[in-house]
Design a protein around this motif. Structure first.
Motif: not given
Length: 296
Positions: A63-84
């Protein structure tokens, strides 16, 4: 319901909301050392609590605009499968203590380096201030690799969803503001810890009563911390990050809790003293006008 456990969750939640890190590195040792919870149950319960807690903090930053959504997308693309994958690897290794210890020491060293880097960054920024948000050019492949490494470590140890990712983002994107760093890390950690929690719940020993007590305290805590960090000056957030980085690294080195508390408390007192000295420092006197200008 253990209210002292909920109170511990409140304190850790404030730290997580303020800095984006400290969940696994602080809550899991607290459950094991202070409440004598089985380590596997502590890891699983902490991850489950984080999966519920971190969306609240992430929503405040969004809500405060302090999130870089492109970074979030690329990080999650790698982290979610590798967490399993990390959870599966942990099962294949048989919970080898030597592997866990090596990972913890390596992560502790990385946190110390990150704290030193943030100190250097704070020192160089003293004269220029925080300034407007810098334009960040996202680098997809390195960011994806950061997500893969972070997810793997979280699946293996429950530590790193905040600390390891923040260290890597600091190295890759040094111009990222402290507030944006915390917000981005909190949001990307939501699917990461959820994936790891599901993996540990399937293979491990999840105790809903422990997770529930931690969640009860951590949700208001992370809301308080996130509201502070999303509005606070970058210098305040940087100071909090440095202190938590230092405390987390010492804890990962298995130093006594009293030592960690003393060092963190001393660092906090130094930060407060420096902040007060800058606040009440007398401004430099204006240069006297030239006599020739006055006579003219």
């Amino acid at each position: 319901m253990d209210w002292t456990m909920a109170l511990a969750g409140l304190g850790v939640g404030i730290i997580v909301g303020l800095t984006g890190m400290g969940g696994g590195a602080l809550m899991t040792p607290i459950l094991v050392l202070l409440f004598h919870v089985n380590p596997v149950a502590a890891i699983s319960s902490d991850l489950a609590a984080s999966a519920v807690m971190k969306p609240f903090g992430g929503a405040v930053h969004a809500r405060r605009g302090t999130v870089n959504w492109r970074l979030v997308g690329w990080l999650c693309a790698g982290s979610v499968p590798s967490a399993f994958l990390g959870v599966l690897l942990l099962r294949l290794l048989g919970d080898d203590e030597s592997v866990q210890h090596t990972l913890k020491v390596a992560l502790g060293a990385a946190l110390l380096l990150a704290a030193a880097g943030m100190l250097l960054k704070a020192w160089t920024a003293r004269r220029t201030g925080d300034g407007p948000p810098a334009e960040i050019v996202v680098r997809p492949v390195p960011t994806l690799l950061i997500g893969i490494a972070g997810g793997l470590v979280v699946g293996l140890t429950s530590v790193g969803s905040g600390s390891l990712i923040i260290v890597a983002l600091l190295a890759l994107y040094p111009r990222l503001r402290a507030n944006d760093l915390v917000g981005t890390d909190l949001v990307q950690a939501v699917p990461l810890v959820t994936a790891a929690a599901l993996g540990h719940a399937f293979f491990g020993d999840l105790h809903l009563d422990i997770a529930g007590a931690v969640v009860l305290g951590s949700i208001p805590g992370v809301l308080i911390g996130s509201r502070i960090s999303s509005r606070a000056p970058g210098g305040l957030v940087r100071s909090a990050l440095i202190i938590v980085l230092l405390a987390s690294s010492l804890k990962l080195f298995d130093l006594p809790t009293q030592v960690v508390g003393a060092v963190a408390g001393g660092a906090a007192l130094i930060a407060i003293g420096l902040g007060l000295s800058r606040r009440y420092r007398k401004p430099a006197p204006a240069p006297a006008p030239d006599r020739e200008t006055i006579s003219a």
